[in-house]
Design a protein around this motif. Structure first.
Motif, short mmCIF file in Angstrom:
data_model
loop_
_atom_site.label_atom_id
_atom_site.label_comp_id
_atom_site.label_asym_id
_atom_site.label_seq_id
_atom_site.Cartn_x
_atom_site.Cartn_y
_atom_site.Cartn_z
N PHE A 83 -43.39 -24.24 6.11
CA PHE A 83 -42.59 -24.56 5.04
C PHE A 83 -41.30 -24.63 5.23
O PHE A 83 -40.68 -25.60 4.49
N LEU A 84 -40.56 -23.65 5.99
CA LEU A 84 -39.14 -24.08 6.09
C LEU A 84 -38.80 -25.25 6.81
O LEU A 84 -37.89 -25.93 6.49
N GLU A 85 -39.61 -25.73 7.69
CA GLU A 85 -39.32 -27.15 8.45
C GLU A 85 -39.59 -27.96 7.64
O GLU A 85 -38.80 -29.16 7.44
N VAL A 86 -40.70 -28.11 6.50
CA VAL A 86 -40.73 -29.13 5.62
C VAL A 86 -39.58 -29.07 4.71
O VAL A 86 -38.93 -30.28 4.21
N SER A 87 -39.30 -27.77 4.43
CA SER A 87 -38.12 -27.86 3.22
C SER A 87 -36.88 -28.30 3.70
O SER A 87 -35.97 -28.87 3.08
N HIS A 88 -36.55 -28.11 5.10
CA HIS A 88 -35.26 -28.62 5.62
C HIS A 88 -35.54 -29.97 5.94
O HIS A 88 -34.51 -30.61 5.39
N GLY A 89 -36.56 -30.54 6.15
CA GLY A 89 -36.75 -31.93 6.33
C GLY A 89 -36.44 -32.77 4.97
O GLY A 89 -36.24 -33.71 4.96
N LYS A 90 -36.87 -32.00 3.89
CA LYS A 90 -36.63 -32.70 2.51
C LYS A 90 -35.44 -32.61 2.02
O LYS A 90 -35.09 -32.93 1.09
N GLY A 91 -34.51 -31.84 2.69
CA GLY A 91 -33.01 -31.35 2.41
C GLY A 91 -32.97 -30.30 1.37
O GLY A 91 -32.03 -30.03 0.66
N TRP A 92 -33.95 -29.41 0.97
CA TRP A 92 -33.81 -28.66 0.14
C TRP A 92 -32.96 -27.24 0.64
O TRP A 92 -32.62 -26.73 -0.27
N ILE A 93 -33.26 -27.11 1.93
CA ILE A 93 -32.39 -25.83 2.33
C ILE A 93 -31.61 -26.38 3.72
O ILE A 93 -31.83 -27.40 4.22
N ARG A 94 -30.58 -25.62 4.02
CA ARG A 94 -29.82 -26.01 5.23
C ARG A 94 -29.40 -24.48 5.91
O ARG A 94 -29.62 -23.44 5.19
N ALA A 95 -28.99 -24.55 6.94
CA ALA A 95 -28.77 -23.37 8.00
C ALA A 95 -27.38 -23.14 7.33
O ALA A 95 -26.34 -23.78 7.18
N LYS A 96 -27.34 -21.79 7.26
CA LYS A 96 -25.90 -21.26 7.13
C LYS A 96 -25.12 -21.17 7.92
O LYS A 96 -25.65 -20.49 9.17
N ALA A 97 -23.93 -21.58 8.09
CA ALA A 97 -22.94 -21.66 9.13
C ALA A 97 -22.51 -20.07 9.31
O ALA A 97 -22.24 -19.31 8.34
#
Length: 97
Positions: A83-97
Motif C-alpha cells: 500500500f505504501l509503495e502504491v501510495s508513493h507511486g501515485k504521489g500521495w505520500i513522500r519520504a520526510k527529509a
C-alpha cells in the motif's frame, strides 16, 4: 511504474496538494486534491493516518499488527508495504527529509 524501496526507518507524510481527513458524508477517510477525491478503505485510512512524518515504516507496521491482532505479522507487513509503495507511486505520500 517505478518501484520504491521502503526502508524500515523511513518516515512518510502526505504530499501537498493532498489533504487527508475523515469525511462524514463518505463515512471514510479520504484524500482530497484539486481534481477530486480518493475514498480510502478502512485499512488504507489507518495506514495513511500514520504517515505523519514522524512514524517510521517499522513503527507503522508494529502498530497495525497490534491493532489488527495479526496471527501472521508477515501478511500484514507485506500488505502495508505494498500500500505504501502504491501510495508513493501515485504521489500521495513522500519520504520526510
Amino acid at each position: 511504474m517505478t518501484t520504491t524501496t521502503l526502508s524500515p526507518t523511513s518516515c512518510y507524510e502526505i504530499r501537498p496538494p493532498f489533504l487527508f481527513r475523515w469525511e462524514d458524508s463518505q463515512q471514510a477517510h479520504v484524500l482530497l486534491y484539486p481534481e477530486g477525491i480518493v475514498k480510502l478503505n478502512a485499512t488504507g485510512g489507518e495506514i495513511l493516518k500514520r504517515c505523519d512524518g514522524r512514524t517510521t515504516v517499522a513503527e507503522l507496521i508494529e502498530q497495525l499488527s497490534r491493532s489488527y491482532d495479526a496471527a501472521d505479522p508477515a501478511t500484514i507487513r507485506d500488505g502495508i508495504l505494498k500500500f505504501l509503495e502504491v501510495s508513493h507511486g501515485k504521489g500521495w505520500i513522500r519520504a520526510k527529509a
